[in-house]
Design a protein around this motif. Structure first.
Motif, PDB file in Angstrom:
ATOM      1  N   UNK A 414       8.969  33.618  23.886  1.00  0.00           N
ATOM      2  CA  UNK A 414       9.643  32.945  22.773  1.00  0.00           C
ATOM      3  C   UNK A 414      10.707  33.843  22.171  1.00  0.00           C
ATOM      4  N   UNK A 415      10.371  35.095  21.963  1.00  0.00           N
ATOM      5  CA  UNK A 415      11.323  36.049  21.391  1.00  0.00           C
ATOM      6  C   UNK A 415      12.554  36.172  22.279  1.00  0.00           C
ATOM      7  N   UNK A 416      12.348  36.354  23.561  1.00  0.00           N
ATOM      8  CA  UNK A 416      13.489  36.542  24.451  1.00  0.00           C
ATOM      9  C   UNK A 416      14.346  35.285  24.537  1.00  0.00           C
ATOM     10  N   UNK A 417      13.719  34.104  24.488  1.00  0.00           N
ATOM     11  CA  UNK A 417      14.513  32.888  24.522  1.00  0.00           C
ATOM     12  C   UNK A 417      15.337  32.745  23.255  1.00  0.00           C
ATOM     13  N   UNK A 418      14.775  33.144  22.106  1.00  0.00           N
ATOM     14  CA  UNK A 418      15.541  33.110  20.855  1.00  0.00           C
ATOM     15  C   UNK A 418      16.759  34.017  20.949  1.00  0.00           C
TER      16      UNK A 418
END
Length: 501
Positions: A414-418
């Motif tokens: 999730x962090x990397x996609x953000x």
């Protein structure tokens, strides 16, 4: 498996390979046998690479974490009481504080202290054993990918993360292969990674346009989408370049990209196992090498390895691209060297390839290296240890802050996609307009499945296989059968506790 005999066997092999280490770079030239750096003073010791990465991140999106949509995946875990909790400092063992300095800036764990056990990641695997036996304070320690599982499978040196109140449910957003590597043969989660070291295909955009008519990474991905397509494209490039340009940089690089396609473990119940895909892979790499689709005579970690990526010099344009993991794409990493970076002068020579590379996920998902954090059974600061593990491997907010500040690809999807969606990452080594390597790394890391496949022997087996295949390709072995037998003989010698038929 309560002794570390197999770890020592692994170390002897790892020492020959100059294995690169990601989470804790082994570029530091520290000579102290043991030194400490507290969280309060760590920021002043930040390396020039980290400072540069931090500046780039701030220029790209200095407010990215303030309005973040990231949410924590769970509350801070509570230790179960099996570990001590009356220590006065959280002692974290590693061999460099490069990553730890950035972690100390974002974690709320109190009294976190770096303990240096040496200046090289490979040596640390032995130095840890000596340190543990000394009775000195140790709560958490960092492990390199190639020997993480040797510690994970040893109850004398690693405790279950459940002792910190952490179970696998906390890592539902982690890249699954990292959980597999951190899980013992008995199915116990004993290590967690703060990063994912996925691999990509980094290619020369000028050569791709000249020989394939490709102008974007998406177009390039269509030419390397699977292995059959990749080698077909290699034939096109070789012919179009009049035999000058190979598609792949090295045999070792190709095997790294193949290595996560396995569906069975190398060792099961103490017995070495393999199937027909191994012989197929040996044949495929041999055919590609002898056809000129892999650079002939080039070895990783040599000056020639970088020179084949130049647009000038005697080896100019010898490769279309490289199989590089995330840590090779940093400002002073292997991609930088292929663009002329000289570590001795900390400057770039003009080799004609500045900003001419782009990245794609390539034909398969794979990883190389990475860092896992283990908890020691001797831990006497369980609450702080749980907080640190939470902040660096679970908490989306602090992991995002670390990723943005340190330009690291963290182990949280999730962090990397953000970060990808925000467009806040900029890598000036890459072609203008496509200067974010994170999308390709995310695609690669997400497609890796090592459940039931990862073992503590993988680093040794990889080194032995690459050595045998290289000898076969270069004429040292006369047939694929000889190559296979040489490989099996070497594995048997390097892993005396494993049965190799």
């Amino acid at each position: 498996m309560n002794k570390l005999k197999k770890t020592l066997a692994l170390v002897a092999v790892l020492a020959m390979t100059a294995t690169a280490f990601v989470g804790c770079d082994d570029d530091d030239d520290e000579d102290e046998e043991s030194s400490t750096t507290t969280a309060e003073s760590s920021a002043t010791d930040e390396s020039s690479e980290d400072a540069e990465a931090s500046e780039e991140a701030e220029e790209g999106d200095s407010e990215s974490t303030d309005d973040s949509d990231s949410s924590t995946t769970a509350e801070v875990p509570t230790p179960d009481g099996t570990l001590g909790d009356d220590g006065d400092q959280l002692s974290i063992l590693c061999w460099t504080d490069v990553d730890l300095n950035a972690m100390f800036e974002v974690t709320s764990a109190e009294n976190a202290t770096y303990v240096n056990v040496g200046s090289d990641g490979t040596e640390a695997s032995e130095q840890y054993i000596t340190y543990f036996s000394s009775g000195e304070d140790v709560d958490l320690y960092f492990c390199d990918a190639d020997w993480t599982m040797a510690y994970v499978n040893n109850d004398e040196y690693s405790a279950s993360l459940s002792a910190l109140g952490i179970d696998e449910s906390y890592y539902s957003d982690a890249y699954s292969y990292t959980v597999a590597v951190g899980t013992s043969d008995a199915g116990v989660l004993k290590a967690a990674s703060f990063q994912a070291a996925g691999g990509v295909y980094a290619y020369r955009t000028d050569l791709a346009e000249e020989y394939l008519g490709v102008t974007t990474p998406d177009e390039m991905q269509a030419y390397v989408s699977d292995w059959d397509t990749f080698w077909s494209t290699a034939a096109t490039v070789y012919e179009a370049s009049d035999g000058v340009t190979a598609m792949a940089d090295t045999i070792a690089g190709v095997w790294r990209a193949y290595s996560c396609d396995r569906t069975t473990a190398w060792v099961t119940d103490g017995v070495f196992t393999y199937d027909d895909t191994l012989t197929t892979t040996i044949d495929t790499i041999y055919d590609a090498y002898t056809s000129g689709y892999i650079c002939n005579g080039i070895e990783q970690w040599t000056n020639d390895w970088y020179a084949i990526g130049y647009a000038t010099g005697s080896l100019a344009n010898n490769t279309m691209g490289y199989f590089f993991p995330s840590w090779s794409l940093t400002s002073t990493g292997q991609l930088a060297a292929a663009e002329g970076y000289d570590s001795e002068t900390d400057s770039f020579n003009d080799v004609g390839t500045s900003g001419l590379y782009a990245t794609t996920a390539g034909p398969s998902g794979w990883y190389w290296g990475g860092t896992w954090i283990c908890v020691s059974p001797l831990c006497d600061n369980a609450t702080a240890a749980a907080q640190f593990m939470y902040d660096m491997t679970i908490n989306a907010e602090t992991m995002k802050e670390y990723a943005v500040n340190h330009s690291d690809f963290v182990n949280n999807q999730t962090v990397m996609q953000e970060i990808i969606d925000e467009g806040s990452n900029t890598n000036t080594l890459l072609q203008e307009g496509y200067q974010d390597q994170f999308p390709a790394l995310a695609d690669s890391a997400a497609s890796i499945d090592l459940d039931g496949v990862a073992t503590e022997y993988d680093g040794t087996v990889t080194n032995d296989l690459v050595t045998s295949i290289t000898s076969y390709c270069q004429g040292g072995l006369s047939s694929a059968e000889d190559c296979l037998n040489d490989f099996l003989d070497t594995v048997a010698a390097d892993l005396p506790d494993v049965t190799v038929d």
